[in-house]
Motif scaffolding. Structure first.
Motif, short mmCIF file in Angstrom:
data_model
loop_
_atom_site.label_atom_id
_atom_site.label_comp_id
_atom_site.label_asym_id
_atom_site.label_seq_id
_atom_site.Cartn_x
_atom_site.Cartn_y
_atom_site.Cartn_z
N TRP A 147 0.81 -1.21 0.00
CA TRP A 147 0.00 0.00 0.00
C TRP A 147 0.85 1.27 0.00
CZ3 TRP A 147 -4.41 -1.74 -1.39
CH2 TRP A 147 -4.85 -2.98 -0.97
N GLY A 148 2.14 1.14 0.25
CA GLY A 148 3.02 2.29 0.22
C GLY A 148 3.32 2.84 1.61
N THR A 149 3.78 4.06 1.63
CA THR A 149 4.17 4.74 2.87
C THR A 149 3.30 5.96 3.04
OG1 THR A 149 6.43 3.95 2.59
CG2 THR A 149 6.12 5.82 4.05
N PHE A 150 2.75 6.13 4.25
CA PHE A 150 1.88 7.28 4.51
C PHE A 150 1.74 7.50 6.01
CE2 PHE A 150 -0.43 3.47 3.23
CZ PHE A 150 -1.16 3.16 4.37
N PRO A 151 1.24 8.68 6.40
CA PRO A 151 1.05 8.97 7.83
C PRO A 151 -0.14 8.18 8.39
CG PRO A 151 0.44 10.88 6.49
CD PRO A 151 0.95 9.83 5.55
N VAL A 152 0.06 7.60 9.58
CA VAL A 152 -0.99 6.79 10.21
C VAL A 152 -1.11 7.12 11.69
CG1 VAL A 152 -0.62 4.85 8.63
CG2 VAL A 152 0.53 4.88 10.84
N PHE A 153 -2.16 6.58 12.29
CA PHE A 153 -2.29 6.57 13.74
C PHE A 153 -2.56 5.15 14.18
CE2 PHE A 153 -6.65 7.37 12.25
CZ PHE A 153 -7.36 6.38 12.91
N PHE A 154 -2.08 4.82 15.37
CA PHE A 154 -2.42 3.58 16.07
C PHE A 154 -2.94 4.04 17.43
CE2 PHE A 154 -0.09 -0.40 14.44
CZ PHE A 154 -0.06 0.02 13.13
N LYS A 155 -4.16 3.65 17.76
CA LYS A 155 -4.74 4.02 19.05
C LYS A 155 -5.01 2.74 19.83
CE LYS A 155 -6.63 8.37 17.43
NZ LYS A 155 -7.77 9.27 17.40
N PHE A 156 -4.26 2.58 20.92
CA PHE A 156 -4.35 1.40 21.75
C PHE A 156 -5.32 1.65 22.90
CE2 PHE A 156 -0.24 1.24 19.69
CZ PHE A 156 -0.02 -0.11 19.44
N HIS A 157 -6.18 0.65 23.19
CA HIS A 157 -7.14 0.74 24.29
C HIS A 157 -6.88 -0.43 25.23
CE1 HIS A 157 -9.58 3.66 21.97
NE2 HIS A 157 -9.15 2.95 20.94
N LYS A 158 -6.58 -0.13 26.51
CA LYS A 158 -6.26 -1.16 27.50
C LYS A 158 -7.48 -1.57 28.29
CE LYS A 158 -1.47 -0.08 28.70
NZ LYS A 158 -0.60 0.36 29.78
N ASN A 159 -7.49 -2.85 28.67
CA ASN A 159 -8.50 -3.32 29.61
C ASN A 159 -7.93 -3.17 31.04
OD1 ASN A 159 -6.80 -5.53 30.16
ND2 ASN A 159 -8.10 -7.02 29.13
N PRO A 160 -8.71 -3.45 32.06
CA PRO A 160 -8.23 -3.28 33.44
C PRO A 160 -7.00 -4.13 33.79
CG PRO A 160 -10.62 -3.43 33.42
CD PRO A 160 -10.15 -3.75 32.02
N GLU A 161 -6.80 -5.23 33.08
CA GLU A 161 -5.63 -6.10 33.33
C GLU A 161 -4.37 -5.60 32.62
OE1 GLU A 161 -8.71 -7.70 32.24
OE2 GLU A 161 -9.18 -7.72 34.39
N GLY A 162 -4.49 -4.55 31.81
CA GLY A 162 -3.33 -3.98 31.12
C GLY A 162 -3.07 -4.52 29.73
N LYS A 163 -3.95 -5.38 29.24
CA LYS A 163 -3.82 -5.88 27.86
C LYS A 163 -4.65 -4.99 26.94
CE LYS A 163 -2.26 -10.49 28.18
NZ LYS A 163 -1.82 -11.40 27.15
N PHE A 164 -4.27 -4.96 25.68
CA PHE A 164 -5.01 -4.16 24.72
C PHE A 164 -6.24 -4.94 24.24
CE2 PHE A 164 -0.55 -2.70 24.10
CZ PHE A 164 -0.70 -1.51 24.78
N GLU A 165 -7.40 -4.33 24.42
CA GLU A 165 -8.65 -4.96 24.00
C GLU A 165 -9.15 -4.40 22.68
OE1 GLU A 165 -11.40 -4.22 27.15
OE2 GLU A 165 -11.37 -2.05 26.85
N ARG A 166 -8.53 -3.30 22.25
CA ARG A 166 -8.94 -2.67 21.00
C ARG A 166 -7.74 -1.92 20.41
NH1 ARG A 166 -14.15 -0.41 19.12
NH2 ARG A 166 -13.63 1.07 17.48
#
Length: 144
Positions: free
Chosen positions: A118-137
C-alpha cells in the motif's frame, strides 16, 4: 609448459574465490547496515506497554500478539477487521518509519508508516487497554 598453465589456473581460481568472498562480505555488511538504519526511535512513546508492543511490531516479533486480549476489536480507517488475520499478513512486513507525535498518555501513536504493497503514509495507532493492562482494542488509520 603444463605445470605453468596449471599454476596459472590455480592462482586465477584462488583470486576469483577471494574476490567472491569479498563481495559476499560487502553485501552482508550492507544488509546489516540497512537493518541498523531501519531501527526507529521509540523514546517518544511514554506508555511502557505500547512501547514494547511497537518494538515487537517493528521487529516482526510474534510476541506482538501477547500484548492483546484473545479477541481484540480492531478497526482500519473506521472499518472493523479481524485483528489476527490482519497482522498475520502485516507482521514483519509493515512498520513505522518514524514516530511523529504521541498523545493520550502514550496510547495514541502518529507517524510515517510503511504498509507493504500500500506504500508509505502517515498513520495513527490508538491502543485501548483493559483493566488487566492488555489491549482490548486497536484503531488504526491514515492520519492527516
Amino acid at each position: 609448459m603444463k605445470i605453468y598453465s596449471i599454476i596459472t589456473i590455480f592462482t586465477t581460481s584462488l583470486s576469483m574465490i577471494a574476490c567472491g568472498q569479498t563481495m559476499k562480505n560487502k553485501q552482508k555488511t550492507e544488509i546489516q547496515s540497512s537493518k541498523k538504519q531501519q531501527t526507529m526511535d521509540v523514546s517518544k512513546i511514554t506508555d511502557a506497554t505500547v512501547k514494547q508492543a511497537i518494538e515487537a511490531l517493528q521487529a516482526g516479533d510474534k510476541n506482538w500478539y501477547n500484548f492483546f486480549t484473545e479477541n481484540p476489536v480492531m478497526t482500519d480507517d473506521g472499518h472493523t477487521v479481524d485483528f489476527k488475520s490482519f497482522f498475520s499478513n502485516a507482521l514483519g512486513k509493515e512498520m513505522f518509519l518514524s514516530i511523529d507525535r504521541v498523545e493520550n498518555e502514550g496510547k495514541d501513536i502518529y507517524g510515517n508508516f510503511k504498509a507493504g504493497q500500500w506504500g508509505t503514509f502517515p498513520v495513527f495507532f490508538k491502543f485501548h487497554k483493559n483493566p488487566e493492562g492488555k489491549f482490548e482494542r486497536l484503531d488504526i488509520g491514515q492520519s492527516k
